[in-house]
Design a protein around this motif. Sequence first.
Motif, short mmCIF file in Angstrom:
data_model
loop_
_atom_site.label_atom_id
_atom_site.label_comp_id
_atom_site.label_asym_id
_atom_site.label_seq_id
_atom_site.Cartn_x
_atom_site.Cartn_y
_atom_site.Cartn_z
N THR A 62 0.86 -1.18 0.00
CA THR A 62 0.00 0.00 0.00
C THR A 62 0.89 1.23 0.00
OG1 THR A 62 -1.64 -1.20 1.34
CG2 THR A 62 -1.88 1.19 1.19
N GLY A 63 0.83 2.02 -1.06
CA GLY A 63 1.65 3.23 -1.08
C GLY A 63 1.83 3.76 -2.48
N ALA A 64 2.56 4.87 -2.59
CA ALA A 64 2.87 5.44 -3.89
C ALA A 64 3.74 4.47 -4.68
CB ALA A 64 3.59 6.77 -3.72
N GLN A 65 3.54 4.45 -6.01
CA GLN A 65 4.26 3.51 -6.87
C GLN A 65 4.81 4.24 -8.10
OE1 GLN A 65 2.17 -0.20 -7.66
NE2 GLN A 65 0.76 0.23 -5.98
N GLY A 66 6.04 3.91 -8.45
CA GLY A 66 6.67 4.55 -9.59
C GLY A 66 6.08 4.14 -10.92
N ARG A 67 5.65 2.90 -11.03
CA ARG A 67 4.98 2.44 -12.24
C ARG A 67 3.84 1.52 -11.82
NH1 ARG A 67 8.79 0.13 -16.73
NH2 ARG A 67 6.86 0.28 -17.93
N SER A 68 2.67 1.80 -12.34
CA SER A 68 1.49 1.02 -11.97
C SER A 68 0.64 0.77 -13.21
CB SER A 68 0.67 1.77 -10.92
OG SER A 68 0.28 3.05 -11.39
N TYR A 69 -0.17 -0.25 -13.12
CA TYR A 69 -1.12 -0.63 -14.16
C TYR A 69 -2.46 -0.88 -13.48
CZ TYR A 69 3.21 -1.76 -16.73
OH TYR A 69 4.45 -1.72 -17.31
N GLU A 70 -3.51 -0.82 -14.27
CA GLU A 70 -4.83 -1.13 -13.72
C GLU A 70 -4.82 -2.49 -13.03
OE1 GLU A 70 -9.11 -2.31 -15.63
OE2 GLU A 70 -8.23 -0.43 -16.32
N HIS A 71 -4.22 -3.48 -13.69
CA HIS A 71 -4.29 -4.83 -13.14
C HIS A 71 -3.43 -5.00 -11.89
CE1 HIS A 71 -0.78 -5.12 -15.90
NE2 HIS A 71 -0.34 -6.04 -15.08
N THR A 72 -2.44 -4.15 -11.66
CA THR A 72 -1.65 -4.27 -10.44
C THR A 72 -2.21 -3.43 -9.31
OG1 THR A 72 -0.11 -2.52 -11.14
CG2 THR A 72 0.43 -4.79 -11.76
N LEU A 73 -3.04 -2.45 -9.62
CA LEU A 73 -3.70 -1.67 -8.58
C LEU A 73 -4.94 -2.39 -8.04
CD1 LEU A 73 -3.42 1.84 -10.26
CD2 LEU A 73 -2.38 1.21 -8.07
N MET A 74 -5.74 -2.91 -8.97
CA MET A 74 -7.01 -3.52 -8.55
C MET A 74 -6.83 -4.92 -7.99
SD MET A 74 -9.63 -2.35 -11.54
CE MET A 74 -9.96 -0.62 -11.88
N ALA A 75 -5.79 -5.61 -8.39
CA ALA A 75 -5.62 -7.02 -8.01
C ALA A 75 -4.94 -7.13 -6.65
CB ALA A 75 -4.84 -7.76 -9.08
N ALA A 76 -5.67 -6.89 -5.59
CA ALA A 76 -5.09 -6.93 -4.25
C ALA A 76 -4.74 -8.35 -3.82
CB ALA A 76 -6.06 -6.30 -3.26
#
Length: 832
Positions: free
Chosen positions: A530-544
């Motif tokens: 949980t936190g700020a991320q340098g590179r993110s995608y929809e599938h890596t944000l939503m897929a907890a």
Amino acid sequence: MSTQAPNANPDFLRRPLDAGNPITYWNVSAISEEQYDVADKTMTGNMDAQFFLTKEKNFIPHEYPCRTQFVADFRGKKPAVRDEQPTDHVWLPFGSPRMDFSGFWFRATRLSAWAQTCIEADAAGKAKLKLITCGGAVLWVNGKQVCESATYIRNYEQAVECEVELDAGINEFKIFFDDLAERDTRYFFQLDYLSGPDAQIALPVASRAGVADQIEQALDRMHFDKPAYSTGDVVMLLPATVDCDVDVTITVEGDFLSQEKLVVNRHLKAGAKSIVVGHVSDFHSDFRHFEVSLSAEGFSAERPFTVEIAHSEEQGEAPATLDARVDEALSHVAHKGYDDSISALARLSLGLGDAVTERMINNSLPKIEACHDCADFHLVPLLFGRIQYAHLLSKDMLSRIDRATLDFRFWLDEPGNDVQWYYSENHALLFHTAAYLAGHLHADKVFTRSGNIGKDQSLAAAGRLRAWFDHFEQWEMAEFNSVPYFPIDLKGLATLAALAHDEDIKARAKRAVLRLIKVVASSAHHGIMTGAQGRSYEHTLMAARTSELSAISRVLWGRGWFGRCFHCLPQLLLCMRDFGLEVPQDYRDMAILTGDEQREWVFAQGENKFTKLYHYKTSSTAMGSAARYRWGEWGYQETVLQLRLGMNPDAQIWMNHPGEVIHCGFGRPSYWGGCGTMPRVHQYRDLAIVLFETHEEQPDFTHIWFPQIAFDEAEIGDAIATARSGDGFVQMLADKPLEMLSYGPTANNELRQMGRKTAWLIRLGNAGTSGTFASFKDRFASLSYKQEEGIILIEDPDYGVVSFQEDGTIKAEGRTLDPATWSVEGTLADLR
């Protein structure tokens, strides 16, 4: 894309077209693809740990020989119009201004396609148009060419304007557009109707216009009934129904690296209000893409949707002992991971050198043999298996693996015509790891591209690995805190920690593995990153639940679940089982707080500490953000703030300014992954503020992921939203009216503020410090901020006056926190 039947006398789906707006409804062809090969060449350059810190609309300057040759042949010339195909697929915009075929191509590929629509003008007259694309395009109106563009700058859009005489009534518009695809590719065009006679779009359709209209409305409003699934049926709701029977085809896939596909067919009776796609057990435990196509009377249209499906109920609680959790995880990857070399490694580690294992390896080998982008993801675990478990593989398989290894391109200075991405730190690590191990394995054999014998190949790679570690040990991750890139780095590091033949490299790799695990633990909430991320995608944000970090957390700390996509888990498990890696017990205490613990974690990441990160968590809440990070600049894939409440990993919130308005797109930034414009962000403990001031040519709203059903309680007012999950509370205050989307892919999950200047004021709380949820809401309902000469002041009921300075400095509770002083090692503080 869905295909509509040809119709000699089409009806027209008519839509308004105001001056200044784009023409958004098109009939399009399939994409014609042709691999674009040039002579093998070497390249110059080194790892670029800041490649994504672009300021000119995300233009990344590294150019490959294929682009150089393509530009020399085609830029500034009339596009080579070719391969005219029937425009028998329907493109419906769903809010997007573009006809967008963007995607991912693993080799350099020449693309071309056609699009056709009609404009119905009230009267004859001159119209002014603007054509926007990154590649080449030719536009014809009523059979006459009116403009063309041939800039061919990778993923960098350019515009050309033209004038055309329109006839009264129907005018046919036809566009040919092409480009060279390399990896992630923005392949689209946008045609704006700047001025001209009063007109409307008139899209020729195969069915009655009323049927086409209802299918569009059904797709526009359709959504899943939950933000994520772990039990029961996967159901899609249709708030807008269709008056006739409809055939439904749903294609279910994983992310862009996966090749598997499941097709579900359903038949809906007229007026049906839902689709039962299947039971959770019918699908893999993973973040899944659902391409939904509706067809009736010869008209078909489709739209993508995404959702996480987790088998967490089936998986249950983690085993009590670490050894049992390691065994469980290896078995899961071996039997339920993707069919690739990573899962094959897990099977080999369990003694399974069978036909299933070799089938998995055969799925990875073509990518390695063709030097696909991301082939290094497959080669490193394949080499691990080849080195450790050769006795379990057939002679034919060993021969093919060895040939693919010797022929592979390991670095820029070796000749090739591929488009593998060499520059990011995660790829550089994997290329060097593969060359290092492969050279040692084949010490006396010649490597095709370098011409070196293996001993020299390995020696050169060892030097590059030592330089990589020098950089990492000083600056750590450029792609800071990123859920998708911890596993990629750990893939290489765990392999070296197990197999490196130089003791210094082995030791440095082991330290790096433990360091990354410590960073994850410090930034995790009950094991979930949980936190700020340098590179993110929809599938890596939503897929907890199904992210690989969740699986790692399950193994190390007994919290988490398994998905289907893995990069590093088998290597990490084998380091622990067979190579003596021990993760300190106190890392679990960092990852999972209990009681009244309150922990602040500040640190820096990236070359020259270009990112400073703040994280604060209790046993009930966690929030992390990026401090004084690129305010006002064009963003890439950075997520600048994320929070979680309670014990439910789905009870999370993040916010961003979308880089594009198309859902499930390939933009960087996309709808959810990254920020079009980077906001001003400040955080102190449970308090944060995010101020957006976006660029004119970008979407004119900001939004938060606010999955109402995931919370135990949630309320939304005019400019305030509150939620509770377990003992964790959150209040979100906006400076403009809030809109909860009630339809479409993010229905009941997306909370939006319109405008180019928006503010989000966030306050967390918990039952231990705030009492009941009602008392929390009462206590912070009047929270507000003011700005004085660039300083943001907030009078917080608990912290007193909190002052956020223009340089990122925080002043509160008699403390001063200056991000410029934060170290890469970081500081953990217990604030009880």
